[in-house]
Scaffold this active site. Structure first.
Site: not given
Ligand code: PGA
Length: 239
Positions: A67, A134, A136, A141
């Site tokens: 992404d 959350n 995702h 999302e």
């Molecule tokens: P993080 O993010 O590794 O910074 O916790 C994970 C994500 O949002 O996919």
């Protein structure tokens, strides 16, 4: 779904790097799906160490990132393009690397072309994922449906807040992104999902044991035949 609980973040990172090394040994021209965020940083450091020690060779391998914020300039130090160059691609010898183009004039055209490029490279052999608090994966999302293809999408409020730690102010966090879709991710032959820290324990439990629902996007991974979750003790404590 296999869950490997490692005693700490360092061991989690080493385990993920070992899986990447084994993938390269099995198929030197592997296509990797890569992730940004705080969690894979240790894995990338370990891969760079392995590369410098002559233990891995990416000269026939390809990388597709999950992404990118949209819109964003590649030169912005908050772009995932910048993150990947700085934390991995500047230090190892991938033959080819691709990241959704945050500067594309037309998001839909960019997204369709991205899925076509992945298909033209034979699909993803090993996809690395992080997970949002959350649920995702990529920037898929929570919502009412799983979106299959790479697409342009708004970020969840909770994601904007979580990612604000990388910006001077929450108002600077981009509100949109381009992300591989759930179908794009599910077509990967193997998937490893990395999770570290107590803040991820609840969502890992839901991902592994909860209902399969687009409200917890990572729960769809229960339907994939080859997923390994690598968690540290804190993130894995509820599974
Ligand atoms: P993080 O993010 O590794 O910074 O916790 C994970 C994500 O949002 O996919």
């Amino acid at each position: 779904m296999k869950v490997l609980v490692q005693k700490n973040y360092e061991e989690l990172s080493k385990k993920a790097a070992e899986i990447i090394k084994a993938q390269l040994a099995e198929k030197p021209d592997s296509v990797f799906g890569l992730a940004t965020g705080g969690t894979p940083g240790g894995t990338y450091e370990e891969i760079i160490r392995m590369y410098k020690a002559g233990e891995v060779d990416f000269s026939r391998a390809t990388a597709f990132n999950l992404d990118e914020y949209y819109p964003i300039k590649k030169t912005s130090d908050q772009s995932y393009y910048y993150f990947m160059q700085k934390n991995l691609f500047d230090h190892v010898n991938f033959a080819k690397t691709f990241i959704p183009n945050g500067e594309a004039a037309d998001a839909a055209t960019e997204c369709a072309a991205y899925d076509e490029k992945i298909a033209a490279h034979g699909g993803i052999d090993l996809q690395i994922l992080g997970i949002g608090g959350n649920g995702h994966i990529g920037f898929n999302e929570p919502g009412d449906e799983f979106i299959a293809a790479t697409h342009h999408t708004p970020l969840d409020e909770s994601t904007i807040k979580a990612n604000a730690r990388f910006f001077a102010d929450v108002s600077e966090v981009p509100r949109h992104s381009l992300t591989m879709g759930i179908g794009t991710i599910m077509q990967a032959k193997k998937i490893i999902l990395l999770a570290s820290g107590a803040g991820k324990a609840d969502i890992i439990q839901k991902t592994v044991r909860g209902a399969i629902t687009p409200q917890v996007p990572a729960s769809v991974l229960q339907l994939h035949p080859n997923v390994t979750i690598i968690a540290d003790t804190e993130a894995g404590k509820l599974v």
